[in-house]
Write a protein that holds these residues in place. Structure first.
Motif, PDB file in Angstrom:
ATOM      1  N   PHE A 140      -0.973  -1.116  -7.088  1.00  0.00           N
ATOM      2  CA  PHE A 140      -1.433  -0.907  -5.715  1.00  0.00           C
ATOM      3  C   PHE A 140      -1.853   0.534  -5.434  1.00  0.00           C
ATOM      4  O   PHE A 140      -2.147   0.867  -4.287  1.00  0.00           O
ATOM      5  N   VAL A 141      -1.882   1.351  -6.450  1.00  0.00           N
ATOM      6  CA  VAL A 141      -2.339   2.735  -6.241  1.00  0.00           C
ATOM      7  C   VAL A 141      -3.744   2.775  -5.626  1.00  0.00           C
ATOM      8  O   VAL A 141      -3.981   3.514  -4.659  1.00  0.00           O
ATOM      9  N   PRO A 142      -4.725   1.989  -6.131  1.00  0.00           N
ATOM     10  CA  PRO A 142      -6.051   2.016  -5.486  1.00  0.00           C
ATOM     11  C   PRO A 142      -6.007   1.554  -4.033  1.00  0.00           C
ATOM     12  O   PRO A 142      -6.722   2.112  -3.183  1.00  0.00           O
ATOM     13  N   PHE A 143      -5.170   0.547  -3.729  1.00  0.00           N
ATOM     14  CA  PHE A 143      -5.070   0.087  -2.341  1.00  0.00           C
ATOM     15  C   PHE A 143      -4.425   1.157  -1.467  1.00  0.00           C
ATOM     16  O   PHE A 143      -4.729   1.262  -0.276  1.00  0.00           O
ATOM     17  N   GLY A 144      -3.510   1.949  -2.061  1.00  0.00           N
ATOM     18  CA  GLY A 144      -2.869   3.007  -1.289  1.00  0.00           C
ATOM     19  C   GLY A 144      -3.831   4.083  -0.846  1.00  0.00           C
ATOM     20  O   GLY A 144      -3.519   4.865   0.058  1.00  0.00           O
ATOM     21  N   MET A 145      -4.986   4.152  -1.473  1.00  0.00           N
ATOM     22  CA  MET A 145      -5.992   5.139  -1.094  1.00  0.00           C
ATOM     23  C   MET A 145      -6.888   4.646   0.045  1.00  0.00           C
ATOM     24  O   MET A 145      -7.716   5.410   0.542  1.00  0.00           O
ATOM     25  N   MET A 146      -6.730   3.364   0.423  1.00  0.00           N
ATOM     26  CA  MET A 146      -7.582   2.781   1.457  1.00  0.00           C
ATOM     27  C   MET A 146      -6.829   2.714   2.784  1.00  0.00           C
ATOM     28  O   MET A 146      -5.598   2.660   2.800  1.00  0.00           O
ATOM     29  N   PRO A 147      -7.535   2.714   3.904  1.00  0.00           N
ATOM     30  CA  PRO A 147      -6.873   2.458   5.186  1.00  0.00           C
ATOM     31  C   PRO A 147      -6.212   1.078   5.155  1.00  0.00           C
ATOM     32  O   PRO A 147      -6.709   0.148   4.514  1.00  0.00           O
ATOM     33  N   TRP A 148      -5.102   0.940   5.847  1.00  0.00           N
ATOM     34  CA  TRP A 148      -4.335  -0.298   5.777  1.00  0.00           C
ATOM     35  C   TRP A 148      -5.116  -1.508   6.304  1.00  0.00           C
ATOM     36  O   TRP A 148      -4.931  -2.622   5.806  1.00  0.00           O
ATOM     37  N   GLY A 149      -5.968  -1.325   7.275  1.00  0.00           N
ATOM     38  CA  GLY A 149      -6.724  -2.445   7.822  1.00  0.00           C
ATOM     39  C   GLY A 149      -7.688  -3.055   6.815  1.00  0.00           C
ATOM     40  O   GLY A 149      -7.546  -4.226   6.428  1.00  0.00           O
ATOM     41  N   ALA A 188       0.832  -1.208   0.000  1.00  0.00           N
ATOM     42  CA  ALA A 188       0.000   0.000   0.000  1.00  0.00           C
ATOM     43  C   ALA A 188       0.865   1.255   0.000  1.00  0.00           C
ATOM     44  O   ALA A 188       0.570   2.243  -0.702  1.00  0.00           O
ATOM     45  N   TRP A 189       1.933   1.226   0.783  1.00  0.00           N
ATOM     46  CA  TRP A 189       2.879   2.358   0.824  1.00  0.00           C
ATOM     47  C   TRP A 189       3.487   2.593  -0.556  1.00  0.00           C
ATOM     48  O   TRP A 189       3.618   3.740  -0.996  1.00  0.00           O
ATOM     49  N   ALA A 190       3.845   1.500  -1.247  1.00  0.00           N
ATOM     50  CA  ALA A 190       4.420   1.636  -2.597  1.00  0.00           C
ATOM     51  C   ALA A 190       3.407   2.261  -3.552  1.00  0.00           C
ATOM     52  O   ALA A 190       3.771   3.078  -4.411  1.00  0.00           O
ATOM     53  N   GLY A 191       2.140   1.885  -3.409  1.00  0.00           N
ATOM     54  CA  GLY A 191       1.108   2.495  -4.238  1.00  0.00           C
ATOM     55  C   GLY A 191       0.997   3.983  -3.994  1.00  0.00           C
ATOM     56  O   GLY A 191       0.859   4.781  -4.942  1.00  0.00           O
ATOM     57  N   GLU A 192       1.055   4.394  -2.723  1.00  0.00           N
ATOM     58  CA  GLU A 192       1.010   5.815  -2.393  1.00  0.00           C
ATOM     59  C   GLU A 192       2.212   6.545  -2.979  1.00  0.00           C
ATOM     60  O   GLU A 192       2.078   7.631  -3.558  1.00  0.00           O
ATOM     61  N   ARG A 193       3.404   5.964  -2.818  1.00  0.00           N
ATOM     62  CA  ARG A 193       4.628   6.605  -3.306  1.00  0.00           C
ATOM     63  C   ARG A 193       4.620   6.723  -4.821  1.00  0.00           C
ATOM     64  O   ARG A 193       5.034   7.754  -5.378  1.00  0.00           O
ATOM     65  N   PHE A 194       4.157   5.662  -5.499  1.00  0.00           N
ATOM     66  CA  PHE A 194       4.130   5.709  -6.959  1.00  0.00           C
ATOM     67  C   PHE A 194       3.183   6.809  -7.434  1.00  0.00           C
ATOM     68  O   PHE A 194       3.505   7.565  -8.361  1.00  0.00           O
ATOM     69  N   ALA A 195       2.017   6.890  -6.825  1.00  0.00           N
ATOM     70  CA  ALA A 195       1.050   7.910  -7.234  1.00  0.00           C
ATOM     71  C   ALA A 195       1.610   9.321  -7.045  1.00  0.00           C
ATOM     72  O   ALA A 195       1.315  10.235  -7.820  1.00  0.00           O
TER      73      ALA A 195
END
Length: 399
Positions: free
Chosen positions: A77-86, A44-51
């Motif tokens: 994982f960009v869409p997952f990076g937009m969600m809470p980790w839980g 998820a962190w990688a998705g956030e960083r890539f975006a």
């Protein structure tokens, strides 16, 4: 109601119950404690960083492991990076379980006559616990690879190639399975594999600037080249054949062990090439390619951790439940491997001081080698059809 029908229903209910309990407990724990024993935040962190167009490799952050996967995975994982980790972690695990169980069920039905699918799925559960619990991508990868085998047996070669490509974009070694499957249908499978790989590698360029993506690919390559765990403590290093050699007193440098990995992979290819030359039918070649690929990736693969041992779960299930035509030693070898695997699963429930010394003895790679020996025995015992003339053989090789 006949006894066989009652027994079958009991097996199905037991398998469903075990998987529901595992997924329920893990997903609830993930939602309530998303930072506890969880690899998913790295994705998820990688998705956030890539975006955001930020670096991915060699960057350390709280609760995040070293990111080792391709830029394509980060883009996915960009869409997952937009969600809470839980909730995101729970959804990721459910998706992995669906791919793993669905792909395995399809594989068993197509490759194994009269397969007891429910029993096989239950047998695979212990090897899946680690990956499902930690939020690893291994269930997704195994599901994609065995689904590729099932699709190939249904003559859907292009889609099968796309499945292998998707798994390879997570971790490159599934390409070994692709190379083995290509013996069954070089053109039809190869085109789908190459096209899907090209599309996957190009995807990040559609979402970010070319300069940024080029830098990511260069850093990814350097990251993979620098991943050497041969000198780590036994319990921390890779759980593969190298650890077995190390415990026997033969410490092989990584540069030399690469020849062992390449040599055993080439031997798998030689077996399939020989079977094809002898006239082995395409479904049998496909089945053998999947079995050999899973065995090689588990015993000699380049990045075998404890959770990665889920790769050999489909082979273990068949070797335990299908004794048809197998020599007695092969079934006993699979049973011994299953016992060692189960012992490792139980050990991980104990404190570090208890399980680490035992895991360091190499019981997991030894278990994988025992199961692989049974799987290879099944591949080698497959009878080839009557000899065909040379011209027919050449025609088949060119197909």
């Amino acid at each position: 109601m006949p006894a066989d029908s009652l027994r079958s229903k009991l097996v199905v209910r037991t398998a469903v119950g075990l998987w529901v309990v595992l997924l329920g407990v893990v997903c609830v724990r993930t939602v309530l404690k998303p930072l506890s024993a969880n690899i998913y935040p790295t994705y998820a962190w990688a998705g956030e960083r890539f975006a955001a167009g930020e670096p991915l490799y060699g960057v350390f952050a709280p609760y995040v492991d070293n990111y080792r996967y391709s830029p394509t995975v980060a883009a996915g994982f960009v869409p997952f990076g937009m969600m809470p980790w839980g909730p995101g972690g729970a959804l990721f695990r459910l998706l992995g379980a669906a791919l793993f169980l669905g792909g395995a069920a399809a594989w068993f039905r197509r490759s194994w006559p009269n397969a007891p699918v429910a029993a096989a799925l239950a047998v695979m559960l212990p090897l899946a616990i680690g990956s499902v619990s930690n939020g690893q991508a291994n269930p997704h990868m195994v599901g994609l690879m065995v689904a590729a085998g099932a699709l190939a047996l249904g003559n859907r070669w292009a889609v099968a190639g796309a499945c292998v490509a998707a798994a390879a974009l997570f971790k490159g070694y599934p390409l070994a399975l692709g190379m083995l499957l290509a013996f069954a249908a070089p053109v039809r499978f190869g085109v789908g594999l190459v096209a899907a790989l090209a599309a996957g590698l190009a995807l990040p360029y559609l979402l970010q600037s070319p300069e940024y993506v080029n830098g990511l690919y260069a850093e990814w390559w350097m990251n993979m080249k620098g991943d050497d765990r041969t000198g780590w403590e036994n319990w921390r290093g890779y759980q593969d054949f190298h650890l077995v050699l190390k415990n026997l007193g033969w410490t092989v440098p990584r540069s030399q062990y690469l020849f062992v990995q390449a040599g055993t992979g080439a031997l798998c290819a030689v077996v399939l090439a020989w079977q094809r030359w002898r006239g082995t039918d395409r479904p049998t070649l496909t089945t053998n390619a999947v079995a050999l690929g899973l065995c090689w990736m588990t015993v000699f693969g380049p990045a075998v951790e404890s959770s990665t041992l889920i790769l050999i779960a489909p082979v273990l299930a068949r070797e335990l439940l299908d004794r048809t035509g197998q020599p007695r030693w092969a079934w006993r070898s699979a049973v011994a491997g299953a016992v060692l695997f189960l012992a490792a699963v139980v050990l991980f429930a104990f404190p570090y001081a208890v399980h680490r010394p035992v895991i360091g003895l190499g019981i997991q790679p030894l278990a994988a080698a025992l199961v692989a020996a049974a799987g290879v025995a099944r591949v080698l015992r497959k009878p080839a059809p009557a000899a065909v003339d040379r011209q027919e053989s050449l025609t088949r090789l060119a197909a």
